[in-house]
Scaffold this motif. Structure first.
Motif, short mmCIF file in Angstrom:
data_model
loop_
_atom_site.label_atom_id
_atom_site.label_comp_id
_atom_site.label_asym_id
_atom_site.label_seq_id
_atom_site.Cartn_x
_atom_site.Cartn_y
_atom_site.Cartn_z
N ALA A 150 -22.01 -36.36 -21.60
CA ALA A 150 -21.65 -34.86 -21.67
C ALA A 150 -22.00 -34.44 -23.20
N ILE A 151 -21.87 -35.30 -24.17
CA ILE A 151 -22.03 -34.99 -25.50
C ILE A 151 -23.82 -34.64 -25.38
N GLY A 152 -24.51 -35.55 -25.05
CA GLY A 152 -26.13 -35.22 -25.03
C GLY A 152 -26.33 -33.90 -24.28
N ASN A 153 -25.46 -34.05 -22.95
CA ASN A 153 -26.11 -32.48 -22.34
C ASN A 153 -25.66 -31.37 -23.14
N LYS A 154 -24.60 -31.46 -23.59
CA LYS A 154 -24.09 -30.16 -24.28
C LYS A 154 -24.80 -29.73 -25.38
N MET A 155 -25.37 -30.99 -26.14
CA MET A 155 -26.20 -30.65 -27.39
C MET A 155 -27.70 -30.17 -27.07
N ILE A 156 -28.23 -30.64 -26.05
CA ILE A 156 -29.34 -30.16 -25.56
C ILE A 156 -29.43 -28.73 -25.10
N ASP A 157 -28.19 -28.38 -24.31
CA ASP A 157 -27.77 -27.15 -23.67
C ASP A 157 -27.99 -26.22 -25.00
N ASP A 158 -27.21 -26.42 -25.90
CA ASP A 158 -27.02 -25.77 -27.12
C ASP A 158 -28.29 -25.40 -27.72
N ASN A 159 -28.92 -26.49 -28.00
CA ASN A 159 -30.44 -26.47 -28.64
C ASN A 159 -31.47 -27.22 -28.10
N PRO A 160 -32.37 -26.83 -27.27
CA PRO A 160 -33.21 -27.78 -26.30
C PRO A 160 -33.83 -28.50 -27.34
N SER A 161 -34.36 -28.37 -28.34
CA SER A 161 -35.12 -29.02 -29.16
C SER A 161 -34.32 -30.39 -29.88
N THR A 162 -33.06 -30.51 -29.40
CA THR A 162 -32.26 -31.59 -29.83
C THR A 162 -33.00 -33.00 -29.31
N LYS A 163 -33.17 -33.80 -30.11
CA LYS A 163 -33.58 -35.33 -29.49
C LYS A 163 -32.51 -36.15 -29.23
N VAL A 164 -32.47 -36.75 -28.16
CA VAL A 164 -31.36 -37.39 -27.79
C VAL A 164 -31.83 -38.56 -27.33
N LYS A 165 -31.18 -39.86 -27.54
CA LYS A 165 -31.75 -40.99 -26.86
C LYS A 165 -30.46 -41.81 -26.51
N TYR A 166 -30.50 -42.01 -24.90
CA TYR A 166 -29.28 -42.69 -24.45
C TYR A 166 -29.80 -44.04 -24.03
N VAL A 167 -29.19 -45.15 -24.46
CA VAL A 167 -29.56 -46.57 -23.88
C VAL A 167 -28.19 -47.20 -23.71
N THR A 168 -28.30 -48.12 -22.80
CA THR A 168 -27.47 -49.43 -22.60
C THR A 168 -27.70 -50.33 -23.84
N SER A 169 -26.74 -51.24 -24.22
CA SER A 169 -26.97 -52.08 -25.19
C SER A 169 -28.27 -53.00 -24.42
N GLU A 170 -27.96 -53.14 -23.24
CA GLU A 170 -28.86 -54.22 -22.84
C GLU A 170 -30.36 -53.61 -22.68
N ALA A 171 -30.27 -52.21 -22.54
CA ALA A 171 -31.86 -51.59 -22.65
C ALA A 171 -32.25 -51.82 -23.97
N PHE A 172 -31.40 -51.50 -24.90
CA PHE A 172 -31.94 -51.73 -26.37
C PHE A 172 -32.37 -53.13 -26.79
N THR A 173 -31.73 -54.09 -26.08
CA THR A 173 -31.89 -55.39 -26.57
C THR A 173 -33.35 -55.67 -25.76
N ASN A 174 -33.57 -55.24 -24.55
CA ASN A 174 -34.75 -55.50 -23.77
C ASN A 174 -35.79 -54.62 -24.56
N ASP A 175 -35.82 -53.45 -24.83
CA ASP A 175 -36.60 -52.74 -25.72
C ASP A 175 -37.23 -53.37 -27.14
N PHE A 176 -36.07 -53.91 -27.53
CA PHE A 176 -36.57 -54.61 -28.86
C PHE A 176 -37.21 -56.00 -28.51
N ILE A 177 -36.83 -56.69 -27.71
CA ILE A 177 -37.63 -57.96 -27.27
C ILE A 177 -39.17 -57.66 -27.06
#
Ligand code: ADP
Ligand code: MG
Length: 441
Positions: A157-184
Motif C-alpha cells: 500500500a505504501i508503494g502503491n500510494k507513492m506511485i499514485d501520488d508521483n508516478p516517477s517514484t522508483k519503488v523496489k519490492y523484494v522478499t528477503s529471499e529474492a534479495f538473497t537470490n538476486d545477490f547470489i
C-alpha cells in the motif's frame, strides 16, 4: 500434463492459494522437456520461487510422466517483448523508462482496501505517514507480527500510494529471499554493479520477511551496505518481519541496531469486529451475497489470521456454488466443518463468561453477581446465566452460587426468559451469537 500437475497442486494447497498461484498460471509451450509457464506478474514468479513451487512442479510432472520436466517461469510482458532484458547499466540513460510492471506491487493491496482495527491501527497509521513523507519520519519502518495479518498488504500500500501520488517514484519490492537470490546471482554473473544500481537507485525499498536473512552472512553484509546507502540519501526503507529483529537468530548486531533507528510497530490478530468488517469488505468487493449474521458466524469461527479468514470465505463461496445454494449460516457450518475448527476444546468457566458478558454490556461483574433490579443490569445478568448453562456443564445450583449465591430457580427463570426472547428478538440473537463466538475460540 498441465492438468495433472495442476490437480496435484490443488490436492496439496489451500483453495485460495491454489486459485491465486496455480490457477493463474498458463502453460504456453513444451519444448523437449522444457515447460514454459506464463505467470501474470513478477510477484507470482517470486512466490513460485520462494515457495519452491517450481520444484514441486518437477515432482508432480515426474509422477505424471516419468519425464524430467524443467519449468521455465515467464511473465506475459517478457513473452511479448523477447528482448525486454534491461540494458547494462553503462548504456542506461535518463530516458530509460521505469517499467511500472517490474515493480512487483499487487495493485489490490492499497490503503483503500485495508480495514483498520485494533490490532493494526498503529501499523496502518505509520504506513500512511511514511507514504506521505517518505524518508522523513520513520526510517526504516518495520512492521512485525504473525503470518497473514496484513504486513505485506500495508507494505504494498505504501508503494502503491507513492506511485499514485508521483508516478516517477522508483519503488523496489523484494522478499528477503529474492534479495538473497538476486545477490547470489549477481556474484555468479559478475554483475554486482547492476545489482547495486538496482537496489540503491530507488526512492522506496520494501523488503518483506527479513527473518529469512537469518544465517545468511554474505547477504546481510550486502544488505547492510544497501541500507546505509539508501538511508544516507534519505530514501525510505520499509521492512517486515514475523518478529523483532533482536529475536532473529544470527542477524548481525549492526543490522539489528539500524533497524531500530526508525519505528517498529507490531500487528496483532484482529478482534471479532475487525474480522467481521474485513469479511464484509471482501464479500462486497467480490460481490458475494452473504447475510450479516453469517459473516459474524464465520468471523467467530476463524480467529487466527486474515488470510485464513479470506480462505474460509472463498471456501464458503465455492461450496455454495457446488451446492447451488445461497450462503446461509447452515451452509457455512457445513462448508467449514471439514476444516476441523472444533478441535480446540477449551473448558469455559462461569467467571470467564461473566467477564465477557460484563465487558460486552459495559456493566461490572459485581453487578452481575449483585441484586440490582435495573433493566440494564438484569438483562446482562440473565444472559450470562443463560450462557453459563449453555456453554458449561455446571449444575443450576452451581451457576446460582457463582452469581452471588442465587437460588437455582432464579437461574431457570433467567434461562427460560432468554431462550423465549431469542425466538423473536433479532438483536438479541446477534448479541448472543457474538458472545458465543467470542467465548468459544
Ligand atoms: P502478512 O504479510 O502479514 O503475512 P498479508 O499482508 O499477506 O499478511 O495478508 C494476508 C491477506 O489478508 C491478504 O490478502 C491481505 O490483503 C489480507 N488482509 C490482511 N489484513 C487486512 C486488513 N486489515 N484489511 C483487509 N485485508 C487484509
Ligand atoms: Mg507477508
Amino acid at each position: 500434463l498441465w492438468a495433472e500437475v495442476a490437480e496435484q497442486f490443488k490436492k496439496r494447497s489451500a483453495p485460495t492459494a491454489y486459485e491465486t498461484w496455480v490457477n493463474t498460471a498458463k502453460p504456453v509451450a513444451l519444448d523437449g522437456n522444457q515447460l514454459t509457464i506464463e505467470l501474470p506478474s513478477a510477484l507470482h514468479r517470486d512466490y513460485w520461487k520462494s515457495n519452491k513451487m517450481d520444484q514441486q512442479l518437477v515432482e508432480y510432472a515426474y509422477q505424471a510422466t516419468h519425464e524430467d520436466i524443467q519449468p521455465v517461469l515467464v511473465l506475459e510482458e517478457e513473452l511479448k517483448r523477447p528482448v525486454a532484458k534491461a540494458p547494462a547499466s553503462t548504456t542506461a540513460n535518463s530516458d530509460t523508462p521505469t517499467f511500472r510492471k517490474d515493480i512487483q506491487l499487487n495493485s489490490k493491496y492499497t490503503f483503500d482496501t485495508f480495514v483498520i482495527g485494533k490490532g493494526n491501527q498503529m501499523a496502518h497509521a505509520a504506513a500512511l505517514v511514511v507514504s506521505e513523507e517518505p524518508g522523513a519520519m520513520y526510517n526504516p519502518l518495520l512492521l512485525y507480527g504473525g503470518v497473514g495479518l496484513g504486513k505485506t498488504h500495508l507494505m504494498h500500500a505504501i508503494g502503491n500510494k507513492m506511485i499514485d501520488d508521483n508516478p516517477s517514484t522508483k519503488v523496489k519490492y523484494v522478499t528477503s529471499e529474492a534479495f538473497t537470490n538476486d545477490f547470489i546471482n549477481a556474484i555468479q554473473t559478475h554483475s554486482q554493479e547492476e545489482f547495486r544500481q538496482e537496489y540503491r537507485n530507488v526512492d522506496l525499498l520494501l523488503v518483506d520477511d527479513i527473518q529469512f536473512f537469518a544465517d545468511k552472512e554474505g547477504t546481510q553484509e550486502e544488505f547492510f551496505h544497501t541500507f546505509n546507502s539508501l538511508y544516507n540519501d534519505n530514501k525510505q526503507i520499509v521492512l517486515t518481519s514475523d518478529r523483532l529483529p533482536n529475536e532473529i537468530p544470527k542477524l548481525q548486531d549492526r543490522l539489528v541496531s539500524r533497524f531500530a533507528w526508525g519505528l517498529s510497530v507490531d500487528i496483532t490478530p484482529p478482534d471479532l469486529e475487525t474480522r467481521i468488517a474485513i469479511l464484509r469488505n471482501k464479500a462486497n468487493a467480490d460481490r458475494i451475497d452473504i447475510p450479516d449474521d453469517t459473516l459474524s458466524y464465520i468471523a467467530g469461527q476463524i480467529d487466527s489470521n486474515v488470510r485464513e479468514l479470506e480462505g474460509a470465505l472463498a471456501r464458503v463461496q465455492a461450496y455454495s456454488r457446488l451446492k447451488s445454494a445461497p450462503i446461509t449460516t447452515d451452509l457455512v457450518a457445513d462448508a467449514l466443518q471439514s476444516l476441523n475448527l472444533t478441535d480446540k476444546v477449551t473448558q469455559l468457566t462461569i467467571p470467564v463468561i461473566m467477564t465477557k458478558v460484563a465487558n460486552y454490556y459495559h456493566v461490572s461483574v459485581a453487578d452481575l453477581k449483585g441484586k440490582k433490579r435495573v433493566k440494564t443490569i438484569v438483562m446482562p445478568r440473565q444472559i450470562a446465566m443463560y450462557l453459563s448453562r449453555e456453554l458449561t456443564d455446571s449444575s443450576l445450583p452451581k451457576i446460582g452460587n457463582e452469581f452471588g449465591g442465587k437460588d437455582h430457580t432464579t437461574v431457570i427463570h433467567a434461562y427460560d426468559k432468554i431462550a423465549d426472547q431469542l425466538k423473536s428478538d433479532d438483536a438479541l440473537q446477534k448479541e448472543i451469537g457474538d458472545l458465543k463466538s467470542e467465548l468459544q475460540h
